[in-house]
Motif scaffolding. Structure first.
Motif, PDB file in Angstrom:
ATOM      1  N   ALA A 191     -17.772  22.852  35.634  1.00  0.00           N
ATOM      2  CA  ALA A 191     -18.406  22.634  34.330  1.00  0.00           C
ATOM      3  C   ALA A 191     -19.574  23.603  34.128  1.00  0.00           C
ATOM      4  O   ALA A 191     -19.760  24.141  33.034  1.00  0.00           O
ATOM      5  CB  ALA A 191     -18.881  21.190  34.199  1.00  0.00           C
ATOM      6  N   ALA A 192     -20.369  23.833  35.181  1.00  0.00           N
ATOM      7  CA  ALA A 192     -21.485  24.787  35.076  1.00  0.00           C
ATOM      8  C   ALA A 192     -20.964  26.193  34.827  1.00  0.00           C
ATOM      9  O   ALA A 192     -21.507  26.929  33.992  1.00  0.00           O
ATOM     10  CB  ALA A 192     -22.341  24.747  36.339  1.00  0.00           C
ATOM     11  N   ALA A 193     -19.903  26.574  35.526  1.00  0.00           N
ATOM     12  CA  ALA A 193     -19.315  27.908  35.330  1.00  0.00           C
ATOM     13  C   ALA A 193     -18.859  28.077  33.881  1.00  0.00           C
ATOM     14  O   ALA A 193     -19.120  29.110  33.252  1.00  0.00           O
ATOM     15  CB  ALA A 193     -18.152  28.118  36.293  1.00  0.00           C
ATOM     16  N   ALA A 194     -18.205  27.062  33.336  1.00  0.00           N
ATOM     17  CA  ALA A 194     -17.736  27.133  31.946  1.00  0.00           C
ATOM     18  C   ALA A 194     -18.903  27.208  30.965  1.00  0.00           C
ATOM     19  O   ALA A 194     -18.871  27.979  29.996  1.00  0.00           O
ATOM     20  CB  ALA A 194     -16.851  25.922  31.633  1.00  0.00           C
ATOM     21  N   PHE A 195     -19.957  26.421  31.197  1.00  0.00           N
ATOM     22  CA  PHE A 195     -21.123  26.419  30.316  1.00  0.00           C
ATOM     23  C   PHE A 195     -21.786  27.797  30.284  1.00  0.00           C
ATOM     24  O   PHE A 195     -22.014  28.360  29.205  1.00  0.00           O
ATOM     25  CB  PHE A 195     -22.128  25.359  30.775  1.00  0.00           C
ATOM     26  CG  PHE A 195     -23.426  25.394  30.018  1.00  0.00           C
ATOM     27  CD1 PHE A 195     -23.532  24.828  28.760  1.00  0.00           C
ATOM     28  CD2 PHE A 195     -24.550  25.985  30.572  1.00  0.00           C
ATOM     29  CE1 PHE A 195     -24.736  24.868  28.057  1.00  0.00           C
ATOM     30  CE2 PHE A 195     -25.751  26.025  29.885  1.00  0.00           C
ATOM     31  CZ  PHE A 195     -25.846  25.467  28.617  1.00  0.00           C
ATOM     32  N   TYR A 196     -22.113  28.354  31.452  1.00  0.00           N
ATOM     33  CA  TYR A 196     -22.820  29.632  31.491  1.00  0.00           C
ATOM     34  C   TYR A 196     -21.930  30.793  31.040  1.00  0.00           C
ATOM     35  O   TYR A 196     -22.417  31.767  30.470  1.00  0.00           O
ATOM     36  CB  TYR A 196     -23.436  29.879  32.873  1.00  0.00           C
ATOM     37  CG  TYR A 196     -24.648  28.998  33.091  1.00  0.00           C
ATOM     38  CD1 TYR A 196     -25.877  29.328  32.531  1.00  0.00           C
ATOM     39  CD2 TYR A 196     -24.565  27.810  33.811  1.00  0.00           C
ATOM     40  CE1 TYR A 196     -26.994  28.509  32.700  1.00  0.00           C
ATOM     41  CE2 TYR A 196     -25.674  26.989  33.977  1.00  0.00           C
ATOM     42  CZ  TYR A 196     -26.882  27.339  33.419  1.00  0.00           C
ATOM     43  OH  TYR A 196     -27.976  26.526  33.572  1.00  0.00           O
ATOM     44  N   ASP A 197     -20.620  30.656  31.219  1.00  0.00           N
ATOM     45  CA  ASP A 197     -19.701  31.655  30.673  1.00  0.00           C
ATOM     46  C   ASP A 197     -19.763  31.620  29.149  1.00  0.00           C
ATOM     47  O   ASP A 197     -19.868  32.661  28.499  1.00  0.00           O
ATOM     48  CB  ASP A 197     -18.280  31.404  31.164  1.00  0.00           C
ATOM     49  CG  ASP A 197     -17.271  32.348  30.521  1.00  0.00           C
ATOM     50  OD1 ASP A 197     -17.596  33.540  30.312  1.00  0.00           O
ATOM     51  OD2 ASP A 197     -16.148  31.906  30.224  1.00  0.00           O
ATOM     52  N   ALA A 198     -19.743  30.404  28.571  1.00  0.00           N
ATOM     53  CA  ALA A 198     -19.788  30.275  27.109  1.00  0.00           C
ATOM     54  C   ALA A 198     -21.111  30.769  26.540  1.00  0.00           C
ATOM     55  O   ALA A 198     -21.147  31.395  25.477  1.00  0.00           O
ATOM     56  CB  ALA A 198     -19.540  28.819  26.704  1.00  0.00           C
ATOM     57  N   VAL A 199     -22.221  30.515  27.251  1.00  0.00           N
ATOM     58  CA  VAL A 199     -23.542  30.913  26.752  1.00  0.00           C
ATOM     59  C   VAL A 199     -23.796  32.407  26.957  1.00  0.00           C
ATOM     60  O   VAL A 199     -24.240  33.107  26.047  1.00  0.00           O
ATOM     61  CB  VAL A 199     -24.655  30.081  27.429  1.00  0.00           C
ATOM     62  CG1 VAL A 199     -26.041  30.601  27.055  1.00  0.00           C
ATOM     63  CG2 VAL A 199     -24.537  28.608  27.048  1.00  0.00           C
ATOM     64  N   PHE A 200     -23.527  32.913  28.180  1.00  0.00           N
ATOM     65  CA  PHE A 200     -23.911  34.273  28.533  1.00  0.00           C
ATOM     66  C   PHE A 200     -22.741  35.224  28.809  1.00  0.00           C
ATOM     67  O   PHE A 200     -22.955  36.417  29.023  1.00  0.00           O
ATOM     68  CB  PHE A 200     -24.806  34.273  29.785  1.00  0.00           C
ATOM     69  CG  PHE A 200     -26.106  33.553  29.586  1.00  0.00           C
ATOM     70  CD1 PHE A 200     -27.039  34.003  28.665  1.00  0.00           C
ATOM     71  CD2 PHE A 200     -26.406  32.419  30.330  1.00  0.00           C
ATOM     72  CE1 PHE A 200     -28.242  33.342  28.489  1.00  0.00           C
ATOM     73  CE2 PHE A 200     -27.609  31.749  30.165  1.00  0.00           C
ATOM     74  CZ  PHE A 200     -28.528  32.207  29.235  1.00  0.00           C
TER      75      PHE A 200
END
Length: 160
Positions: free
Chosen positions: A44-53
């Motif tokens: 979930a963290a990987a997906a979040f930071y991929d979407a943001v940055f």
């Protein structure tokens, strides 16, 4: 500049560079060289930071086959673009107590000497120095006010 918390509660800040461009020295003694996010849900963290940055992740096997580590890097930058990692929150007991958070790593010339300086100046050791093949020697410490960070003599710095 702005500050946020991700879905698991880890604080992170962003800024748009102007006169101060940001990190001018990375990886030299005394500078930031790595950052790890301790989080309860690595995918979930990987997906979040991929979407943001637009960050991508890659699995790097631990030496000796004891599992793997999730490296984060700039998209399309390849292996050399790695600048941090995602770690399951429960992987290190001393980190789990803090909840979801980022842990910055600072390059040092001598890990044991840097730990001794931290303690002499009123800080404390939170994870004993350890050597990891291909990575280097590192330790986790806290300043006198309890802010935690890591010290590392990178394997690549050791070889130069």
């Amino acid at each position: 500049m702005a500050g946020f918390r991700d879905r698991a509660g880890a604080f992170f800040g962003i800024w748009q560079p102007g006169r101060n461009p940001g990190l001018g020295a990375v990886g030299v003694p005394g500078s930031l060289c790595w950052a790890e996010l301790y989080t309860p849900d690595v995918p979930a963290a990987a997906a979040f930071y991929d979407a943001v940055f637009g960050w991508e992740t890659a699995l790097a096997p631990f030496p000796g086959g004891g599992g793997s580590y999730t490296v984060i890097r700039t998209r399309g930058g390849g292996r050399e673009a790695g600048f941090g990692g995602l770690v399951p929150l429960n992987a290190v007991a001393t980190r789990a107590v803090a909840g979801s958070h980022w842990l910055p790593y600072f390059e040092v010339e001598d890990c044991d000497a840097a730990v001794a300086r931290v303690e002499r100046l009123g800080g404390k050791l939170t994870l004993e120095p350890m050597e990891m093949e291909g990575v280097g020697e590192f330790a986790h410490v806290a300043d006198p006010d309890g802010a935690e960070f890591a010290l590392i003599k990178s394997a690549s710095a050791s070889q130069s």
